[in-house]
Design a protein around this motif. Structure first.
Motif, PDB file in Angstrom:
ATOM      1  N   ALA A  90      64.112  72.098  51.411  1.00 16.71           N
ATOM      2  CA  ALA A  90      64.332  72.726  50.605  1.00 16.71           C
ATOM      3  C   ALA A  90      65.794  72.699  49.749  1.00 16.71           C
ATOM      4  CB  ALA A  90      64.241  74.160  50.907  1.00 16.71           C
ATOM      5  N   PHE A  91      66.832  72.449  50.585  1.00 24.18           N
ATOM      6  CA  PHE A  91      68.273  72.470  50.175  1.00 24.18           C
ATOM      7  C   PHE A  91      68.298  71.072  49.527  1.00 24.18           C
ATOM      8  CE2 PHE A  91      72.232  70.444  50.286  1.00 24.18           C
ATOM      9  CZ  PHE A  91      72.922  71.343  49.823  1.00 24.18           C
ATOM     10  N   LEU A  92      67.727  69.908  49.881  1.00 24.35           N
ATOM     11  CA  LEU A  92      67.564  68.645  49.290  1.00 24.35           C
ATOM     12  C   LEU A  92      67.084  68.779  47.965  1.00 24.35           C
ATOM     13  CD1 LEU A  92      67.106  66.290  52.266  1.00 24.35           C
ATOM     14  CD2 LEU A  92      69.287  66.851  51.330  1.00 24.35           C
ATOM     15  N   TYR A  93      65.946  69.308  47.887  1.00 23.80           N
ATOM     16  CA  TYR A  93      65.142  69.292  46.734  1.00 23.80           C
ATOM     17  C   TYR A  93      65.931  70.272  45.390  1.00 23.80           C
ATOM     18  CZ  TYR A  93      61.791  70.515  43.335  1.00 23.80           C
ATOM     19  OH  TYR A  93      60.961  70.877  42.039  1.00 23.80           O
ATOM     20  N   ALA A  94      66.349  71.352  46.174  1.00 22.14           N
ATOM     21  CA  ALA A  94      67.340  71.982  45.180  1.00 22.14           C
ATOM     22  C   ALA A  94      68.569  71.362  44.546  1.00 22.14           C
ATOM     23  CB  ALA A  94      67.850  73.422  45.743  1.00 22.14           C
ATOM     24  N   PHE A  95      69.280  70.612  45.447  1.00 20.34           N
ATOM     25  CA  PHE A  95      70.248  69.829  45.001  1.00 20.34           C
ATOM     26  C   PHE A  95      69.924  68.630  43.899  1.00 20.34           C
ATOM     27  CE2 PHE A  95      73.581  66.712  45.673  1.00 20.34           C
ATOM     28  CZ  PHE A  95      74.847  67.598  45.331  1.00 20.34           C
ATOM     29  N   SER A  96      68.790  68.183  44.256  1.00 19.71           N
ATOM     30  CA  SER A  96      68.179  67.116  43.589  1.00 19.71           C
ATOM     31  C   SER A  96      67.714  67.455  42.111  1.00 19.71           C
ATOM     32  CB  SER A  96      66.969  66.420  44.165  1.00 19.71           C
ATOM     33  OG  SER A  96      67.102  65.725  45.358  1.00 19.71           O
ATOM     34  N   TYR A  97      67.102  68.639  42.096  1.00 20.44           N
ATOM     35  CA  TYR A  97      66.852  69.602  40.986  1.00 20.44           C
ATOM     36  C   TYR A  97      68.265  69.561  40.076  1.00 20.44           C
ATOM     37  CZ  TYR A  97      64.909  72.897  37.510  1.00 20.44           C
ATOM     38  OH  TYR A  97      64.743  73.169  36.479  1.00 20.44           O
ATOM     39  N   TRP A  98      69.019  70.324  40.794  1.00 19.37           N
ATOM     40  CA  TRP A  98      70.455  70.300  40.171  1.00 19.37           C
ATOM     41  C   TRP A  98      70.797  69.033  39.453  1.00 19.37           C
ATOM     42  CZ3 TRP A  98      75.636  68.947  41.254  1.00 19.37           C
ATOM     43  CH2 TRP A  98      76.504  69.629  40.488  1.00 19.37           C
ATOM     44  N   LEU A  99      70.756  68.110  40.043  1.00 15.58           N
ATOM     45  CA  LEU A  99      71.299  66.751  39.526  1.00 15.58           C
ATOM     46  C   LEU A  99      70.344  66.094  38.459  1.00 15.58           C
ATOM     47  CD1 LEU A  99      72.169  64.830  42.850  1.00 15.58           C
ATOM     48  CD2 LEU A  99      74.009  65.645  41.100  1.00 15.58           C
ATOM     49  N   LEU A 100      69.169  66.222  38.429  1.00 19.83           N
ATOM     50  CA  LEU A 100      68.219  65.780  37.683  1.00 19.83           C
ATOM     51  C   LEU A 100      67.776  66.567  36.478  1.00 19.83           C
ATOM     52  CD1 LEU A 100      65.994  63.704  39.941  1.00 19.83           C
ATOM     53  CD2 LEU A 100      67.429  62.709  38.319  1.00 19.83           C
ATOM     54  N   GLN A 101      67.762  68.030  36.705  1.00 22.04           N
ATOM     55  CA  GLN A 101      67.431  68.935  35.865  1.00 22.04           C
ATOM     56  C   GLN A 101      65.731  68.819  35.614  1.00 22.04           C
ATOM     57  OE1 GLN A 101      69.076  71.606  34.806  1.00 22.04           O
ATOM     58  NE2 GLN A 101      70.470  70.822  36.240  1.00 22.04           N
ATOM     59  N   ASP A 102      64.984  68.358  36.640  1.00 22.30           N
ATOM     60  CA  ASP A 102      63.630  67.955  36.267  1.00 22.30           C
ATOM     61  C   ASP A 102      62.831  68.249  37.507  1.00 22.30           C
ATOM     62  OD1 ASP A 102      61.114  66.437  36.128  1.00 22.30           O
ATOM     63  OD2 ASP A 102      61.684  66.215  34.032  1.00 22.30           O
ATOM     64  N   TRP A 103      62.170  69.165  37.553  1.00 23.59           N
ATOM     65  CA  TRP A 103      61.297  69.395  39.096  1.00 23.59           C
ATOM     66  C   TRP A 103      60.509  68.414  39.505  1.00 23.59           C
ATOM     67  CZ3 TRP A 103      56.251  69.608  39.765  1.00 23.59           C
ATOM     68  CH2 TRP A 103      55.474  69.435  38.735  1.00 23.59           C
ATOM     69  N   LEU A 104      59.852  67.519  38.586  1.00 26.90           N
ATOM     70  CA  LEU A 104      58.865  66.360  39.082  1.00 26.90           C
ATOM     71  C   LEU A 104      59.636  65.152  39.384  1.00 26.90           C
ATOM     72  CD1 LEU A 104      55.851  65.885  39.041  1.00 26.90           C
ATOM     73  CD2 LEU A 104      55.871  65.037  36.804  1.00 26.90           C
ATOM     74  N   PHE A 105      60.810  65.075  38.680  1.00 26.51           N
ATOM     75  CA  PHE A 105      61.480  63.771  39.043  1.00 26.51           C
ATOM     76  C   PHE A 105      62.284  64.097  40.350  1.00 26.51           C
ATOM     77  CE2 PHE A 105      62.540  62.064  34.523  1.00 26.51           C
ATOM     78  CZ  PHE A 105      61.105  61.507  34.605  1.00 26.51           C
ATOM     79  N   ALA A 106      62.604  65.343  40.490  1.00 26.11           N
ATOM     80  CA  ALA A 106      63.455  65.603  41.858  1.00 26.11           C
ATOM     81  C   ALA A 106      62.402  65.723  42.822  1.00 26.11           C
ATOM     82  CB  ALA A 106      63.820  67.024  41.650  1.00 26.11           C
ATOM     83  N   LEU A 107      61.355  66.197  42.674  1.00 28.87           N
ATOM     84  CA  LEU A 107      60.346  65.741  43.762  1.00 28.87           C
ATOM     85  C   LEU A 107      59.748  64.589  44.011  1.00 28.87           C
ATOM     86  CD1 LEU A 107      58.224  67.883  45.363  1.00 28.87           C
ATOM     87  CD2 LEU A 107      56.609  67.602  43.678  1.00 28.87           C
ATOM     88  N   ALA A 108      59.547  63.779  43.094  1.00 34.97           N
ATOM     89  CA  ALA A 108      59.482  62.149  43.434  1.00 34.97           C
ATOM     90  C   ALA A 108      60.488  61.499  44.054  1.00 34.97           C
ATOM     91  CB  ALA A 108      59.100  61.643  41.837  1.00 34.97           C
ATOM     92  N   PHE A 109      61.852  61.947  43.765  1.00 31.56           N
ATOM     93  CA  PHE A 109      63.128  61.366  44.308  1.00 31.56           C
ATOM     94  C   PHE A 109      62.947  61.667  45.952  1.00 31.56           C
ATOM     95  CE2 PHE A 109      67.449  61.983  45.910  1.00 31.56           C
ATOM     96  CZ  PHE A 109      67.802  60.555  45.591  1.00 31.56           C
ATOM     97  N   ILE A 110      62.835  63.012  46.065  1.00 31.91           N
ATOM     98  CA  ILE A 110      62.886  63.358  47.296  1.00 31.91           C
ATOM     99  C   ILE A 110      61.517  62.964  48.234  1.00 31.91           C
ATOM    100  CG2 ILE A 110      62.591  65.561  49.057  1.00 31.91           C
ATOM    101  CD1 ILE A 110      65.356  65.147  47.929  1.00 31.91           C
ATOM    102  N   GLY A 111      60.628  62.801  47.728  1.00 27.92           N
ATOM    103  CA  GLY A 111      59.341  62.250  48.397  1.00 27.92           C
ATOM    104  C   GLY A 111      59.580  60.750  48.653  1.00 27.92           C
ATOM    105  N   GLY A 112      60.150  59.951  47.621  1.00 27.64           N
ATOM    106  CA  GLY A 112      60.457  58.673  47.924  1.00 27.64           C
ATOM    107  C   GLY A 112      61.537  58.443  48.972  1.00 27.64           C
ATOM    108  N   ILE A 113      62.623  59.164  49.074  1.00 26.12           N
ATOM    109  CA  ILE A 113      63.528  59.160  49.953  1.00 26.12           C
ATOM    110  C   ILE A 113      63.015  59.277  51.418  1.00 26.12           C
ATOM    111  CG2 ILE A 113      65.614  60.253  51.141  1.00 26.12           C
ATOM    112  CD1 ILE A 113      66.289  58.295  48.844  1.00 26.12           C
ATOM    113  N   MET A 114      62.229  60.358  51.405  1.00 19.71           N
ATOM    114  CA  MET A 114      61.533  60.749  52.954  1.00 19.71           C
ATOM    115  C   MET A 114      60.600  59.782  53.320  1.00 19.71           C
ATOM    116  SD  MET A 114      60.766  64.937  52.257  1.00 19.71           S
ATOM    117  CE  MET A 114      60.145  65.273  53.934  1.00 19.71           C
ATOM    118  N   VAL A 115      59.801  59.215  52.388  1.00 15.03           N
ATOM    119  CA  VAL A 115      58.821  57.916  52.574  1.00 15.03           C
ATOM    120  C   VAL A 115      59.657  56.909  53.147  1.00 15.03           C
ATOM    121  CG1 VAL A 115      57.514  56.288  51.704  1.00 15.03           C
ATOM    122  CG2 VAL A 115      56.829  58.649  51.090  1.00 15.03           C
TER     123      VAL A 115
END
Length: 830
Positions: A395-420
């Motif tokens: 949850a923290f990683l997603y929140a921080f990614s969203y803060w950096l990207l300002q786009d919930w879908l891109f943030a989700l894709a980024f965290i998903g990619g990192i986790m994969v």
């Protein structure tokens, strides 16, 4: 207790801290740079434009547009276009952007010239200001002459800077500024020439928002546009925000890599402290107390790491203006703001505690009976607590990614990619351990068996090292593979069938003479393409002027105001493919004209096969019907078109031509360009060799920036590697001492250690390169739509280099064992 225990374990705790310092340094430096960039754009918004606002149009203003322009009383104006120029001194020729200026532009910022007085004297003396780099290339000096079309002007001075211009744009088409009054005499603005008229206003008291709201719709209806200094700076800010987001994500990956090191190191550290925790509980310490002792330690090194990383980041952000200066249209002033600094310190604390949370939970469940157990840690953790901790981290990683990207879908894709990616690397590491354990080569030699045992024994580093090495190698290898794809897209085919010289704006009465000039210079005309300019009058029976004012329309704005350069022919070329409908080669002239449009135009204009479009062909309305949609390879540097007409329709329309040829050498290219500029000043020549050089230079600059950021990930991975290896140093020392006590020689111990770390280094870097190959292949197929030919650099440099680095760090870990007697080492480690 936390302080006392930390003093005893300070070397290991310092290595934990080192794992996150670089990641925080990267994030803080980029945050500070992005903030400085935003502040500078806002502060220098007027200097970026050179005026308070401007009106521009790609054609001579219509009567109504000119009335609006005149009513506002412009303080300066210009016309700019691309053309060839010649330098009589050395017979050189060059494609440049000519700006014909009149008035005291710029009103903000300054024309920077050498000599300084040339910025104002060129208007009165009737001279030209020539790009400073261009003057160096052609060995020109003030007082030399430049031939612009039909006139020759003295060079008043070298142009170093003008508001809104960048070094990159100048490398594509260097600037030449001349007084506006000479434009007509050049005779360069022929029929079909691409030009832009701009009118500048020095009116600081005007309400720009109200002005834009009132005039923009009226100007758009006349194919003109109003730009204010605030809207221009806002667009520029958004453009650099994308770059900032990318760099932020790269820095964030470096930070994540460090956090993986913390999680693994703390895991091994807590394992070694199990007995001590059990003793504390025997003496009456509560779960909370034993947990807090180590939580305070981790929090302390997190804060200290955050402070050091932030300090490094503050220093590092000074580098970015130097690296990016060619891409910035202004000089960047650096200042330090509080927000990124505070964020860096807090990030060190939060990331350290979060990623240490899972191993720290072990302290909560240690039983006092562990004191009596010989087999090590047998405590069982709560599955619920573990899942909650994992959920909090994600949850923290997603929140921080969203803060950096300002786009919930891109943030989700980024965290998903990192986790994969993490999951694949960790999964392969676990699978490797199980595979070696299941199919253990019992008949192998002693050193081989022992080194393989080290890969899955307690306190092994297999998972953390493979993840750290693999992810760092993955990032840098993906960069190299992707850069190759981009460069391959601009590769010049060295065959006579591939045009590398394109001549533009050839008038109908010049075609025969231009073709004869080609022949005189022993070059063949490969293509003679007629061009007809037109605009859309209506789309699917909706007037374009009405659509411009319709706020609900989904049609892209460029379609409604674009001046299309179209051609006619009976065949498709290599860069085209029909994806919908049928190709019509010719038309008799009766009925509605069938046309073919490109995929991007069909999508942006919201039309498909069977829809009607009426074109305004220089005052004549021509109804057409979309008969086919083409897929066009725009990366192929040859004349491609969004709209194609069949033969038999536009032959009598006012037109100009594009002729192409293949020049086998630079000398033959230069010879043809000199001949064309001498005979036909209005004709522009694009030498694709120069274009490829410029593109490659830009890509190299961008890749340097990405390399610089990937360096953080690689260096962080190395620190994680050192930390992970050093953390289990004492466990390794005891094992090596036991081996020596049992009669093992130094050579055998070296071989055991070398084989283990060499295996980890090769496997980790190989996994990273293979993952990069897969990701780059996907990029090539789905994003760039290009064939993929991977670079050998990662295989030849990264694979052996990282493997040797891992080997060196591993061997340095047992130097103490090899140089000392077993008893001495046991005393030190005990």
């Amino acid at each position: 207790m936390a302080w006392r225990d930390a003093k005893a374990s300070r070397v290991r705790l310092l290595l934990f801290m080192a794992s996150i310092i670089l990641g925080i340094a990267a994030v803080v430096s980029i945050q500070l740079f992005s903030q400085n960039l935003t502040d500078n754009i806002q502060r220098q918004s007027k200097s970026l434009m050179g005026a308070d606002f401007r009106i521009d149009t790609n054609q001579l203003p219509t009567r109504r547009a000119q009335a609006i322009i005149d009513s506002l009383k412009p303080d300066a104006s210009e016309v700019n276009f691309v053309s060839m120029v010649a330098f009589p001194k050395n017979k050189g020729t060059k494609l440049v952007r000519i700006r014909g200026l009149q008035g005291d532009f710029p009103f903000y910022g300054a024309l920077e010239t050498e000599p300084v007085m040339a910025a104002t004297s060129y208007q009165t003396l009737g001279g030209a200001l020539v790009d400073a780099t261009l003057m160096l290339q052609y060995d020109l000096h003030p007082g030399d002459s430049i031939k612009v079309g039909e006139i020759t002007l003295p060079i008043a001075g070298a142009l170093n800077a003008i508001p809104g211009n960048t070094a990159v744009s100048s490398s594509v088409a260097p600037l030449v500024i001349i007084p506006y009054r000479f434009i007509e005499d050049t005779e360069l603005l022929q029929f079909g020439s691409r030009k832009r008229y701009e009118f500048f206003y020095n009116q600081p008291e005007v309400d720009l928002l109200a002005l834009e709201e009132r005039l923009q719709p009226m100007l758009e209806a006349e194919n003109a546009d109003l730009d204010t200094h605030t809207s221009t700076s806002s667009r520029l800010g958004r453009r650099y925000e994308n770059v900032g987001s990318f760099l932020n994500l790269t820095a964030f990956i470096a930070l994540l890599l460090g956090c993986v090191g913390i999680a693994s190191s703390v895991n091994i550290y807590i394992k070694e402290k199990i007995k001590a925790i059990a003793v504390l509980k025997c003496l009456g310490a509560s779960r909370k107390q034993s947990f807090l002792i180590f939580l305070i330690q981790i929090a302390g090194i997190g804060i200290l790491g955050g402070i050091i990383g932030t300090a490094i980041g503050v220093g590092l952000q000074e580098l970015f203006p130097i690296v990016l200066k060619e891409f910035l249209p202004f000089d960047l002033t650096i200042s330090i703001s509080a927000q990124p600094v505070i964020m860096g310190v807090l990030l060190g604390l939060v990331m350290s505690v979060l990623f240490a949370l899972l191993p720290l939970l072990r302290t909560w469940y240690v039983s006092p009976l562990e004191v009596l157990r010989v087999s090590g840690d047998t405590s069982k953790q709560s599955a619920k607590a573990r899942y909650i901790a994992i959920a909090v981290i994600v949850a923290f990683l997603y929140a921080f990614s969203y803060w950096l990207l300002q786009d919930w879908l891109f943030a989700l894709a980024f965290i998903g990619g990192i986790m994969v990616t993490f999951g694949i690397l960790a999964g392969i590491a676990i699978g490797t351990m199980k595979l070696i354990k299941t199919y253990f080569p019992k008949s192998a030699g002693f050193t081989t068996r022992q080194s393989l045992l080290n890969l899955f024994r307690p306190n092994n580093q297999t998972i953390v090292l493979l993840v750290a090495i693999g992810l760092g190698t993955f990032l840098i290898s993906t960069l190299y593979f992707t850069k190759d794809i981009l460069l391959d897209k601009t590769a010049l085919g060295d065959t006579a069938e591939s045009a590398n010289l394109i001549t533009l704006d050839v008038q109908p009465d010049q075609v025969a003479e231009v073709a004869n000039t080609f022949k005189t210079n022993e070059l063949e005309v490969l293509d003679n393409i007629p061009l007809v300019t037109m605009r859309m009058h209506s789309i699917k029976n909706e007037l374009v002027n009405k659509l411009r004012t319709d706020t609900t329309t989904q049609i892209k704005g460029w379609v409604l105001s674009h001046e299309f350069r179209t051609t006619y022919r009976s065949n498709l070329i290599d860069s085209e493919e029909i994806v919908k409908g049928e190709w019509v080669a010719s038309h008799t002239g009766d009925g509605i004209v069938p046309v073919s449009i490109s995929e991007n135009l069909a999508e942006d204009a919201k039309v498909t096969v069977g829809d009607s479009i009426v074109f305004n062909v220089q005052g004549v309305l021509m109804p057409t019907l979309v008969k086919s949609i083409r897929k066009v390879d725009w990366a192929n540097l040859q004349p491609n078109f969004t709209v194609l007409f069949p033969n038999g329709v536009l032959e009598s329309a006012p037109q100009f031509h594009v002729l192409t040829t293949y020049a086998p050498t630079e000398a033959s290219s230069a010879r043809l360009q000199r001949a064309l500029v001498h005979k036909f000043p209005n004709v522009s020549v694009i030498d694709l060799r120069q274009m490829y050089t410029v593109v490659e230079d830009i890509l190299n600059k961008v890749s340097w920036i990405i390399n610089f950021m990937a360096f953080f990930s690689i260096l962080t991975g190395i620190i994680v590697l050192i930390g992970s290896v050093r953390t289990s140093k004492y466990q390794r020392i005891k094992e090596s001492v036991l081996l020596r006590t049992l009669g093992a020689k130094n050579k055998q111990i070296l071989s055991i250690t070398a084989l283990e770390y060499l295996f980890l280094g090769i496997l980790g870097s190989l996994l990273g390169i293979l993952l990069a190959l897969v990701s780059s292949l996907l990029l090539a197929v789905f994003v760039f739509e290009e064939p993929f030919a991977p670079s050998l650099t990662p295989f030849l440099i990264f694979l052996p280099g990282i493997a040797l680095l891992v080997l060196g760090i591993g061997l340095s870990n047992i130097r103490e064992v090899l140089r000392s007697s077993p008893l001495e080492v046991l005393r030190k480690s005990g």
